[in-house]
Design a protein around this motif. Structure first.
Motif, PDB file in Angstrom:
ATOM      1  N   SER A 109       0.835  -1.205   0.000  1.00 49.26           N
ATOM      2  CA  SER A 109       0.000   0.000   0.000  1.00 49.26           C
ATOM      3  C   SER A 109       0.868   1.252   0.000  1.00 49.26           C
ATOM      4  CB  SER A 109      -0.945   0.009   1.196  1.00 49.26           C
ATOM      5  OG  SER A 109      -0.202   0.206   2.375  1.00 49.26           O
ATOM      6  N   ASP A 110       2.135   1.124   0.327  1.00 45.09           N
ATOM      7  CA  ASP A 110       3.013   2.288   0.255  1.00 45.09           C
ATOM      8  C   ASP A 110       4.098   2.119  -0.809  1.00 45.09           C
ATOM      9  OD1 ASP A 110       3.461   4.938   1.033  1.00 45.09           O
ATOM     10  OD2 ASP A 110       5.079   4.348   2.383  1.00 45.09           O
ATOM     11  N   GLY A 111       3.737   1.437  -1.885  1.00 43.23           N
ATOM     12  CA  GLY A 111       4.565   1.521  -3.074  1.00 43.23           C
ATOM     13  C   GLY A 111       5.486   0.351  -3.377  1.00 43.23           C
ATOM     14  N   VAL A 112       5.474  -0.707  -2.553  1.00 36.51           N
ATOM     15  CA  VAL A 112       6.302  -1.874  -2.881  1.00 36.51           C
ATOM     16  C   VAL A 112       5.565  -2.711  -3.926  1.00 36.51           C
ATOM     17  CG1 VAL A 112       7.294  -4.030  -2.003  1.00 36.51           C
ATOM     18  CG2 VAL A 112       7.480  -1.927  -0.649  1.00 36.51           C
ATOM     19  N   THR A 113       6.231  -2.989  -5.038  1.00 40.54           N
ATOM     20  CA  THR A 113       5.614  -3.808  -6.085  1.00 40.54           C
ATOM     21  C   THR A 113       6.351  -5.127  -6.300  1.00 40.54           C
ATOM     22  OG1 THR A 113       6.848  -2.584  -7.762  1.00 40.54           O
ATOM     23  CG2 THR A 113       4.596  -1.845  -7.321  1.00 40.54           C
ATOM     24  N   THR A 114       7.555  -5.242  -5.746  1.00 37.40           N
ATOM     25  CA  THR A 114       8.296  -6.514  -5.798  1.00 37.40           C
ATOM     26  C   THR A 114       8.807  -6.813  -4.392  1.00 37.40           C
ATOM     27  OG1 THR A 114       9.048  -6.134  -8.073  1.00 37.40           O
ATOM     28  CG2 THR A 114      10.280  -7.750  -6.780  1.00 37.40           C
ATOM     29  N   VAL A 115       8.570  -8.030  -3.924  1.00 39.81           N
ATOM     30  CA  VAL A 115       9.036  -8.390  -2.589  1.00 39.81           C
ATOM     31  C   VAL A 115       9.660  -9.781  -2.620  1.00 39.81           C
ATOM     32  CG1 VAL A 115       6.805  -9.327  -1.827  1.00 39.81           C
ATOM     33  CG2 VAL A 115       8.384  -8.437  -0.133  1.00 39.81           C
ATOM     34  N   GLU A 116      10.763  -9.920  -1.935  1.00 42.90           N
ATOM     35  CA  GLU A 116      11.376 -11.232  -1.754  1.00 42.90           C
ATOM     36  C   GLU A 116      10.860 -11.805  -0.449  1.00 42.90           C
ATOM     37  OE1 GLU A 116      15.078 -13.524  -0.075  1.00 42.90           O
ATOM     38  OE2 GLU A 116      13.672 -12.093   0.787  1.00 42.90           O
ATOM     39  N   SER A 142      13.123  -7.657  13.327  1.00 40.19           N
ATOM     40  CA  SER A 142      12.796  -6.479  12.530  1.00 40.19           C
ATOM     41  C   SER A 142      11.318  -6.475  12.141  1.00 40.19           C
ATOM     42  CB  SER A 142      13.681  -6.421  11.272  1.00 40.19           C
ATOM     43  OG  SER A 142      13.524  -5.184  10.617  1.00 40.19           O
ATOM     44  N   PRO A 143      10.443  -6.219  13.105  1.00 39.88           N
ATOM     45  CA  PRO A 143       9.015  -6.172  12.774  1.00 39.88           C
ATOM     46  C   PRO A 143       8.686  -4.845  12.078  1.00 39.88           C
ATOM     47  CG  PRO A 143       9.340  -5.898  15.148  1.00 39.88           C
ATOM     48  CD  PRO A 143      10.703  -6.036  14.546  1.00 39.88           C
ATOM     49  N   LEU A 144       9.221  -4.703  10.883  1.00 42.22           N
ATOM     50  CA  LEU A 144       9.181  -3.429  10.153  1.00 42.22           C
ATOM     51  C   LEU A 144       8.400  -3.616   8.853  1.00 42.22           C
ATOM     52  CD1 LEU A 144      10.077  -0.551   9.456  1.00 42.22           C
ATOM     53  CD2 LEU A 144      12.320  -1.439   8.860  1.00 42.22           C
ATOM     54  N   LEU A 145       7.320  -2.868   8.706  1.00 44.07           N
ATOM     55  CA  LEU A 145       6.446  -3.045   7.545  1.00 44.07           C
ATOM     56  C   LEU A 145       6.396  -1.799   6.681  1.00 44.07           C
ATOM     57  CD1 LEU A 145       3.580  -5.134   9.190  1.00 44.07           C
ATOM     58  CD2 LEU A 145       5.399  -5.938   7.661  1.00 44.07           C
ATOM     59  N   SER A 146       7.484  -1.023   6.661  1.00 47.20           N
ATOM     60  CA  SER A 146       7.552   0.142   5.784  1.00 47.20           C
ATOM     61  C   SER A 146       8.946   0.211   5.166  1.00 47.20           C
ATOM     62  CB  SER A 146       7.274   1.425   6.580  1.00 47.20           C
ATOM     63  OG  SER A 146       7.666   2.561   5.810  1.00 47.20           O
ATOM     64  N   LEU A 147       9.000   0.039   3.851  1.00 46.82           N
ATOM     65  CA  LEU A 147      10.310   0.123   3.194  1.00 46.82           C
ATOM     66  C   LEU A 147      10.825   1.559   3.211  1.00 46.82           C
ATOM     67  CD1 LEU A 147      12.624  -1.251   1.719  1.00 46.82           C
ATOM     68  CD2 LEU A 147      11.296  -1.130  -0.406  1.00 46.82           C
ATOM     69  N   ARG A 148       9.901   2.525   3.178  1.00 44.77           N
ATOM     70  CA  ARG A 148      10.374   3.915   3.269  1.00 44.77           C
ATOM     71  C   ARG A 148      10.983   4.207   4.637  1.00 44.77           C
ATOM     72  NH1 ARG A 148       7.856   7.839   3.490  1.00 44.77           N
ATOM     73  NH2 ARG A 148       5.747   7.074   3.856  1.00 44.77           N
ATOM     74  N   LEU A 149      10.413   3.613   5.701  1.00 41.50           N
ATOM     75  CA  LEU A 149      11.013   3.821   7.020  1.00 41.50           C
ATOM     76  C   LEU A 149      12.388   3.131   7.076  1.00 41.50           C
ATOM     77  CD1 LEU A 149      11.071   4.885   9.862  1.00 41.50           C
ATOM     78  CD2 LEU A 149       9.521   3.051  10.568  1.00 41.50           C
ATOM     79  N   ALA A 150      12.515   1.978   6.427  1.00 38.69           N
ATOM     80  CA  ALA A 150      13.839   1.326   6.352  1.00 38.69           C
ATOM     81  C   ALA A 150      14.836   2.267   5.685  1.00 38.69           C
ATOM     82  CB  ALA A 150      13.742   0.000   5.594  1.00 38.69           C
ATOM     83  N   CYS A 151      14.395   2.963   4.646  1.00 40.73           N
ATOM     84  CA  CYS A 151      15.277   3.921   3.962  1.00 40.73           C
ATOM     85  C   CYS A 151      15.641   5.081   4.883  1.00 40.73           C
ATOM     86  CB  CYS A 151      14.599   4.463   2.698  1.00 40.73           C
ATOM     87  SG  CYS A 151      14.473   3.245   1.379  1.00 40.73           S
ATOM     88  N   ASN A 152      14.660   5.554   5.629  1.00 43.90           N
ATOM     89  CA  ASN A 152      14.934   6.637   6.580  1.00 43.90           C
ATOM     90  C   ASN A 152      15.972   6.179   7.611  1.00 43.90           C
ATOM     91  OD1 ASN A 152      14.208   7.697   9.469  1.00 43.90           O
ATOM     92  ND2 ASN A 152      13.620   9.338   8.075  1.00 43.90           N
ATOM     93  N   GLY A 203       4.142   6.287   7.616  1.00 41.80           N
ATOM     94  CA  GLY A 203       2.944   6.865   7.032  1.00 41.80           C
ATOM     95  C   GLY A 203       2.734   6.297   5.642  1.00 41.80           C
ATOM     96  N   ARG A 204       1.855   6.931   4.888  1.00 41.22           N
ATOM     97  CA  ARG A 204       1.625   6.445   3.525  1.00 41.22           C
ATOM     98  C   ARG A 204       1.652   7.617   2.566  1.00 41.22           C
ATOM     99  NH1 ARG A 204      -2.499   4.502   0.041  1.00 41.22           N
ATOM    100  NH2 ARG A 204      -4.197   4.922   1.475  1.00 41.22           N
ATOM    101  N   LEU A 205       2.565   7.565   1.623  1.00 45.11           N
ATOM    102  CA  LEU A 205       2.697   8.632   0.626  1.00 45.11           C
ATOM    103  C   LEU A 205       2.318   8.172  -0.774  1.00 45.11           C
ATOM    104  CD1 LEU A 205       6.077  10.401   1.573  1.00 45.11           C
ATOM    105  CD2 LEU A 205       3.770  11.043   2.241  1.00 45.11           C
ATOM    106  N   ALA A 206       2.167   6.867  -0.960  1.00 50.92           N
ATOM    107  CA  ALA A 206       1.833   6.379  -2.307  1.00 50.92           C
ATOM    108  C   ALA A 206       0.416   6.824  -2.651  1.00 50.92           C
ATOM    109  CB  ALA A 206       1.939   4.861  -2.365  1.00 50.92           C
ATOM    110  N   ASN A 207       0.268   7.464  -3.791  1.00 48.00           N
ATOM    111  CA  ASN A 207      -1.056   7.887  -4.221  1.00 48.00           C
ATOM    112  C   ASN A 207      -1.644   6.857  -5.177  1.00 48.00           C
ATOM    113  OD1 ASN A 207      -2.865   9.181  -6.298  1.00 48.00           O
ATOM    114  ND2 ASN A 207      -2.838  10.785  -4.735  1.00 48.00           N
ATOM    115  N   THR A 208      -0.891   6.516  -6.221  1.00 46.86           N
ATOM    116  CA  THR A 208      -1.364   5.551  -7.212  1.00 46.86           C
ATOM    117  C   THR A 208      -0.259   4.530  -7.456  1.00 46.86           C
ATOM    118  OG1 THR A 208      -2.641   7.319  -8.259  1.00 46.86           O
ATOM    119  CG2 THR A 208      -2.311   5.304  -9.551  1.00 46.86           C
ATOM    120  N   VAL A 209      -0.601   3.258  -7.369  1.00 54.56           N
ATOM    121  CA  VAL A 209       0.389   2.204  -7.579  1.00 54.56           C
ATOM    122  C   VAL A 209       0.001   1.417  -8.830  1.00 54.56           C
ATOM    123  CG1 VAL A 209       1.533   0.164  -6.598  1.00 54.56           C
ATOM    124  CG2 VAL A 209       0.802   2.030  -5.086  1.00 54.56           C
TER     125      VAL A 209
END
Ligand code: DI6
Ligand code: FE
Length: 409
Positions: free
Chosen positions: A133-140, A324-334, A393-399
């Motif tokens: 929902s926040d922009g990930v389109t490929t996940v391993e 790592s109970p982390l569900l935001s790739l953008r937060l990982a980047c931060n 948070g969520r910044l993705a508008n359209t995926v």
């Protein structure tokens, strides 16, 4: 005349294409045309051929567009939870102590063995949805909480189903050598026999695994044992990756490099020799700051040395119930910027183009260039660094996945 399946116009396109200008390959007034699921054109709006039409057009009105994000290291499929362990660690019990007492990974193994495939899919789908929902389109997605053939197979089948049932590309990794299961305690080599002789051949021939991973660590497997697993992977033509030097320097980076691994992940304790080996092999270093943060680990991966040596840097969530109970790739980047010293441009490349390379998808995903998959995100943001600046948070508008709008705000 070309008729695009999808045409995005008037966008600030951060193509992440190194052939374009600047760290983000930014095209300020740009567009992207997708046809048959792939990017057929991208560039300045002024270059859009005039004789063009589209089945669906998105006017980005100046908003930022990037390739779909790529999360290249997760453990999203598992049973149960580890909330109690989180509380125990906060009261002072160490992660390695918990593992030695049969908690940690072993407790998730028990819960995963007890869960059916539908249950695994349902629970993982909720977590995958947060990423997507926040922009990930490929996940391993890795296995590694089964540690017997049947459960490892069930985990990988669950991961494949997520790829079929959700608008998300899933790459699967077999991580049978994650830890020694209880029934093999004190007999790690016998367990490695099972991994090499039964599990790798079975998951390879069933087409369930796109790669093979292992945990090279004092609480898991030695370099010699991992070497046997990698030899088995090689016999079945599967690429390898490695959890390397996370809690101690076990020579994991050099071992990964010796097998021309797609990636070596964690690297908190990697030596200068390990860094040189990764550089020479072209192996991607995957940084997982969610684990550093959750474990309160003081050691940091040698980012400056990796950068200086020219090792490509990826960033991922390592989403898992323990470390790592982390569900935001953008937060990982931060966190990669604030804890590990990456620049926002390095972090965003690490969650797109370089992450794709860590999955063997270089040039095919994580980039907006002709021939790559037509996966992109229109963000509620105007400049690339903003994606890294906001914490969650969520910044993705359209995926968009393969030219199809799969979510819109
Ligand atoms: N390293 C990690 O950080 C995860 N696996 C691994 O090999 C942790 C997995 C867990 O604690 O459940
Ligand atoms: Fe991991």
């Amino acid at each position: 005349m070309t008729t695009w399946d999808l045409l995005v116009v008037n966008a600030a396109v951060a193509s992440m294409d190194p052939a374009r200008r600047g760290p983000y390959g930014l095209v300020p007034d740009g567009g992207v045309g997708v046809i048959d699921g792939r990017v057929g054109w991208t560039g300045p709006m002024a270059d859009l051929p005039s004789a063009t039409s589209a089945a669906h057009t998105i006017d980005a009105a100046g908003a930022l567009v990037t390739p779909g994000l790529v999360d290249c290291h997760t453990h999203l499929v598992f049973g149960g939870d580890r909330v109690g362990e989180f509380e125990a660690r906060l009261s002072g019990v160490g992660y390695e102590d918990l593992a030695r007492r049969g908690g940690g990974i072993a407790s998730t193994v028990a819960a995963t063995r007890a869960a059916g495939e539908d249950e695994l899919v349902r629970a993982a789908a909720r977590r995958a949805e947060q990423l997507a929902s926040d922009g990930v389109t490929t996940v391993e997605i890795k296995s590694g909480y089964g540690l017997d053939l049947e459960t490892e197979r069930r985990m990988l089948a669950a991961a494949r189903r997520l790829g079929a049932e959700l608008p998300l590309r899933v790459q699967t990794t077999f991580l049978g050598a994650h830890t020694v299961p209880d029934e093999y305690r004190g007999r790690a080599d016998a367990y490695i026999d099972l991994v090499c002789d039964d599990m790798v051949p079975a998951v390879a021939s069933a087409g369930l695994a796109d790669a093979v991973d292992a945990f090279c660590e004092g609480i898991a497997f030695s370099a010699e044992q991992v070497t046997r697993v990698f030899d088995a992977a090689r016999r079945h033509s599967l690429p390898v990756k490695l959890h390397a030097d996370q809690l101690s320097d076990g020579g994991g980076a050099a071992l990964a490099a010796a097998f021309a691994a797609l990636s070596a992940d964690h690297l908190e304790h990697t030596s200068p020799a390990g860094v040189r080996a990764l550089a020479a092999a072209g192996t991607v270093a995957v940084l997982l700051p969610g684990a550093t943060h959750t474990l309160g680990e003081r050691a940091r991966p040698p980012v400056a040395a990796l950068r200086a040596a020219g090792v490509p840097l990826a960033v991922s969530t390592d989403a898992n119930p323990g470390t790592s109970p982390l569900l935001s790739l953008r937060l990982a980047c931060n966190l990669a910027c604030t804890l590990l010293g990456l620049t926002p441009a390095e972090a965003l490349a690490g969650a797109t183009r370089i992450a794709a390379r860590a999955l063997g998808l270089a040039g095919r995903a994580g980039i907006l260039a002709v021939g790559a998959v037509g996966d992109l995100v229109v963000w509620d943001a105007g400049q690339p660094a903003e994606l890294v600046y906001w914490m969650g948070g969520r910044l993705a508008n359209t995926v968009v996945v393969a030219g199809e709008v799969v979510r819109s705000a």
